[in-house]
Design an enzyme around this catalytic site. Structure first.
Site, PDB file in Angstrom:
ATOM      1  N   HIS A 178     -25.513 -49.971  -1.891  1.00  0.00           N
ATOM      2  CA  HIS A 178     -26.339 -49.170  -2.783  1.00  0.00           C
ATOM      3  C   HIS A 178     -26.872 -50.113  -3.637  1.00  0.00           C
ATOM      4  O   HIS A 178     -26.788 -49.825  -4.892  1.00  0.00           O
ATOM      5  CB  HIS A 178     -25.513 -47.979  -3.586  1.00  0.00           C
ATOM      6  CG  HIS A 178     -26.364 -46.813  -3.585  1.00  0.00           C
ATOM      7  ND1 HIS A 178     -26.507 -45.830  -2.906  1.00  0.00           N
ATOM      8  CD2 HIS A 178     -26.865 -46.568  -4.719  1.00  0.00           C
ATOM      9  CE1 HIS A 178     -27.468 -44.861  -3.187  1.00  0.00           C
ATOM     10  NE2 HIS A 178     -27.701 -45.018  -4.341  1.00  0.00           N
ATOM     11  N   ASP A 219     -32.504 -45.954  -6.426  1.00  0.00           N
ATOM     12  CA  ASP A 219     -32.901 -44.826  -5.474  1.00  0.00           C
ATOM     13  C   ASP A 219     -33.485 -45.563  -4.118  1.00  0.00           C
ATOM     14  O   ASP A 219     -34.074 -46.602  -4.482  1.00  0.00           O
ATOM     15  CB  ASP A 219     -33.911 -44.030  -6.266  1.00  0.00           C
ATOM     16  CG  ASP A 219     -33.811 -42.683  -5.684  1.00  0.00           C
ATOM     17  OD1 ASP A 219     -33.288 -42.601  -4.705  1.00  0.00           O
ATOM     18  OD2 ASP A 219     -34.812 -42.007  -6.064  1.00  0.00           O
ATOM     19  N   GLY A 220     -33.855 -44.911  -3.299  1.00  0.00           N
ATOM     20  CA  GLY A 220     -34.360 -45.317  -1.850  1.00  0.00           C
ATOM     21  C   GLY A 220     -33.635 -46.013  -1.114  1.00  0.00           C
ATOM     22  O   GLY A 220     -34.097 -46.614  -0.104  1.00  0.00           O
ATOM     23  N   ASN A 221     -32.439 -46.119  -1.263  1.00  0.00           N
ATOM     24  CA  ASN A 221     -31.455 -46.864  -0.542  1.00  0.00           C
ATOM     25  C   ASN A 221     -31.432 -46.481   0.887  1.00  0.00           C
ATOM     26  O   ASN A 221     -31.442 -47.259   2.024  1.00  0.00           O
ATOM     27  CB  ASN A 221     -29.954 -47.003  -1.089  1.00  0.00           C
ATOM     28  CG  ASN A 221     -30.046 -47.666  -2.367  1.00  0.00           C
ATOM     29  OD1 ASN A 221     -29.876 -48.962  -2.322  1.00  0.00           O
ATOM     30  ND2 ASN A 221     -29.807 -46.829  -3.277  1.00  0.00           N
TER      31      ASN A 221
END
Length: 310
Positions: free
Chosen positions: A180, A184-186
């Site tokens: 991770h 965000d957006g992983n």
């Protein structure tokens, strides 16, 4: 990545993928017009399904309008529109990099994230510099101070892997999500990196569908517990399905036809063939709400199962 002599992919599925890859390679180079159509279709469905898995509410048709006509859809958020255009641009970039056989590295990973989250996140393209918890998950991502070390290890393992490309791509996807590295957006980046790795090794891109969202997260959870098999087979089935789509451009026995039409030449009903398709015993793909299969696959099913069932 631990390379073992025990394959993670189901033997029958792996044999089918290898056979299809041999046939696809014999067709190369794919004519430019057909290649262009395949690219546009994969770009659209990957963008739609990848976003839908994350909660984007734009339909497939609305996604197509945004990408092909540049129009906005009333009642939908700016972020939703950005997710569509960004993900499509990232898919294009992945294909460009794959054609150059570009390795998965820090620069590429951060570039893809920057494209995906451009205009959405302030720290687009930058690894996270704080700790976080994932809503609804009991597992906490590693401390932010360990990200560079863990990503270095992952990149090295991928570069040195001698495992089957689908197994390596699956490991890359799961391990990336587990680390991770971004706020965000992983998950979206992980799906794009999976395709970068596969396309650069001449496999077609994979599309993980929103209908399989439950299986997707369940198999990732199993991988968290040390069992990468279910997730690897999920990726393998996606590869197998898109190989069928790619082979269909040659027409003939590989042309995709609705099961309703194919059933007329078999002892079975459309409903029965659909059941066998859902069970994975008949090589078929679902286009919209309708199962399609090539004549070649139906003939093979009849030769293997027909005498026992009729």
């Amino acid at each position: 990545m631990d390379d073992t002599d025990t394959p993670l992919i189901q033997e029958e599925l792996l044999a089918r993928i290898d056979e299809k890859m041999n046939r696809l390679n014999s067709m190369r180079p794919i004519p430019a017009d057909a290649s262009g159509r395949l690219h546009e279709e994969m770009r659209l469905v990957h963008t739609y399904h990848s976003n839908a898995i994350e909660g984007n509410t734009l339909t497939l048709q609305e996604t197509k309008i945004i990408l092909e006509e540049g129009l906005t859809v009333g009642g939908k958020s700016l972020r939703g529109h950005l997710e569509v255009s960004n993900n499509a641009k990232a898919f294009d970039r992945v294909e460009e990099l794959a054609k150059k056989k570009h390795a998965v590295d820090h620069v590429t990973i951060q570039e893809i994230h920057e494209i995906v989250t451009r205009g959405i996140l302030e720290d687009a393209g930058s690894y996270r510099t704080r700790n976080m918890r994932i809503k609804g998950s009991v597992k906490t991502p590693p401390d932010w101070s360990q990200i560079m070390i863990l990503m270095d290890e992952l990149i090295e393992k991928i570069a040195e892997s001698q495992a089957h490309p689908i197994e390596t791509a699956s490991f890359l996807h799961h391990r990336f999500v587990a680390i991770h590295p971004f706020i965000d957006g992983n998950d979206m980046v992980a799906r794009l990196l999976t395709n970068l790795y596969l396309i650069s090794r001449d496999y077609p891109p994979v599309v993980l569908k929103k209908e399989d969202r439950g299986k997707y997260y369940k198999s990732l959870k199993a991988a968290d517990a040390g069992n990468l098999g279910p997730f690897t087979n999920l990726i393998a089935k996606a590869v197998d399905e898109n190989l069928t789509l790619y082979l269909s451009i040659s027409g003939g026995n590989d042309e995709l036809l609705p099961l309703k039409e194919l059933a007329l030449e078999t002892p079975y009903s459309q409903e029965y063939l659909s059941l066998r398709a859902r069970q994975g015993l008949l090589d078929a793909v679902k286009i919209g709400k309708t199962w399609h299969s090539p004549k070649r696959a139906v003939e093979q099913y009849l030769s293997e199962h027909g005498k026992k069932e009729v």
